[in-house]
Write a protein that holds these residues in place. Structure first.
Motif, short mmCIF file in Angstrom:
data_model
loop_
_atom_site.label_atom_id
_atom_site.label_comp_id
_atom_site.label_asym_id
_atom_site.label_seq_id
_atom_site.Cartn_x
_atom_site.Cartn_y
_atom_site.Cartn_z
N ALA A 86 0.83 -1.21 0.00
CA ALA A 86 0.00 0.00 0.00
C ALA A 86 0.86 1.26 0.00
O ALA A 86 0.57 2.22 -0.73
N ALA A 87 1.93 1.27 0.79
CA ALA A 87 2.82 2.44 0.83
C ALA A 87 3.51 2.62 -0.52
O ALA A 87 3.62 3.75 -1.02
N ALA A 88 3.97 1.52 -1.11
CA ALA A 88 4.68 1.61 -2.39
C ALA A 88 3.75 2.06 -3.51
O ALA A 88 4.10 2.94 -4.29
N SER A 89 2.57 1.47 -3.59
CA SER A 89 1.67 1.78 -4.70
C SER A 89 1.05 3.17 -4.57
O SER A 89 0.85 3.85 -5.57
N SER A 90 0.77 3.61 -3.34
CA SER A 90 0.17 4.94 -3.14
C SER A 90 1.22 6.04 -3.03
O SER A 90 0.90 7.22 -3.16
N ARG A 91 2.47 5.62 -2.73
CA ARG A 91 3.56 6.55 -2.45
C ARG A 91 3.21 7.47 -1.28
O ARG A 91 3.62 8.61 -1.22
N GLN A 92 2.45 6.91 -0.33
CA GLN A 92 2.06 7.61 0.88
C GLN A 92 2.45 6.76 2.08
O GLN A 92 2.29 5.53 2.05
N THR A 93 2.95 7.41 3.13
CA THR A 93 3.30 6.68 4.36
C THR A 93 2.05 6.02 4.92
O THR A 93 0.98 6.62 4.95
N GLN A 94 2.22 4.79 5.36
CA GLN A 94 1.15 4.04 6.01
C GLN A 94 1.52 3.87 7.49
O GLN A 94 2.57 3.33 7.80
N ARG A 95 0.66 4.38 8.36
CA ARG A 95 0.85 4.20 9.81
C ARG A 95 -0.35 3.41 10.29
O ARG A 95 -1.48 3.87 10.24
N VAL A 96 -0.08 2.19 10.77
CA VAL A 96 -1.16 1.26 11.12
C VAL A 96 -1.04 0.90 12.59
O VAL A 96 -0.06 0.28 13.01
N ALA A 97 -2.06 1.29 13.37
CA ALA A 97 -2.05 1.04 14.81
C ALA A 97 -2.25 -0.44 15.14
O ALA A 97 -1.71 -0.94 16.12
N VAL A 116 4.79 1.15 10.65
CA VAL A 116 4.92 2.36 9.83
C VAL A 116 5.74 1.97 8.61
O VAL A 116 6.80 1.36 8.74
N VAL A 117 5.22 2.32 7.43
CA VAL A 117 5.94 2.05 6.20
C VAL A 117 6.02 3.36 5.40
O VAL A 117 5.00 3.95 5.07
N VAL A 118 7.26 3.78 5.11
CA VAL A 118 7.51 5.02 4.39
C VAL A 118 7.97 4.66 2.97
O VAL A 118 8.95 3.94 2.81
N PRO A 119 7.26 5.17 1.95
CA PRO A 119 7.72 4.92 0.58
C PRO A 119 9.02 5.68 0.31
O PRO A 119 9.21 6.79 0.80
N LEU A 120 9.89 5.07 -0.45
CA LEU A 120 11.17 5.69 -0.82
C LEU A 120 11.09 6.04 -2.30
O LEU A 120 11.11 5.16 -3.17
N VAL A 121 10.98 7.35 -2.57
CA VAL A 121 10.87 7.82 -3.94
C VAL A 121 12.04 8.76 -4.21
O VAL A 121 12.24 9.74 -3.48
#
Length: 160
Positions: A86-97, A116-121
């Motif tokens: 989800a982070a890679a395809s949206s290029r948006q950080t995903q923070r999941v509680a 927490v997953v941060v996309p690297l672009v």
């Protein structure tokens, strides 16, 4: 040899210290694998309540595990699966509680409860993702997200 110093102050101040340590650690090195390995180790040992810190690199089709600290991981993650996808395809950080509540979550380590997953672009290109897991539900807040995004920027700057 580099040794991380103890973090002090508020959470934003701790992340600023950690980013400064990361800059010093990655300074003068542009190899993406070496820098990913060192940044993973730095974060894993500097912050409490983490059970996995690492990188997945985009190979043009899917995410492939890179350097990390923690239990063995899923090797390949499709862009339409899990928090990393989800982070890679949206290029948006995903923070999941609570990862168990995330649709399509991939349980590489059954002990992980939040992530927490941060996309690297880099430029316009997807390099991969920076993935941080915790065995504690709700471990990450907005300060953690901003801190992890700052650390990801330090990593990306080292590639230039």
């Amino acid at each position: 040899m580099f040794t991380a110093s103890a973090l002090s102050g508020s959470k934003p101040e701790q992340y600023a210290e950690l980013a400064a340590q990361a800059r010093a650690l990655l300074s003068g090195e542009s190899d993406r694998i070496a820098n990913a390995a060192n940044l993973s180790a730095l974060v894993y040992h500097a912050l409490p309540d983490l059970n996995w810190v690492g990188f997945y690199f985009f190979d043009g089709r899917e995410l492939v595990v890179g350097p990390f600290q923690g239990q063995p991981a899923c090797v390949r993650i499709p862009l339409d699966k899990g928090v990393c996808g989800a982070a890679a395809s949206s290029r948006q950080t995903q923070r999941v509680a609570d990862v168990d509540a995330f649709p399509g979550h991939i349980a590489c380590d059954s002990a992980s409860r939040s992530e927490v997953v941060v996309p690297l672009v880099h430029g316009d290109s997807l390099v991969g993702v920076f993935d941080i897991d915790s065995p504690r539900t709700g471990r990450f807040d907005e300060d953690d997200q901003r801190g992890m995004e700052a650390l990801a920027r330090v990593y990306l700057e080292s590639l230039a």
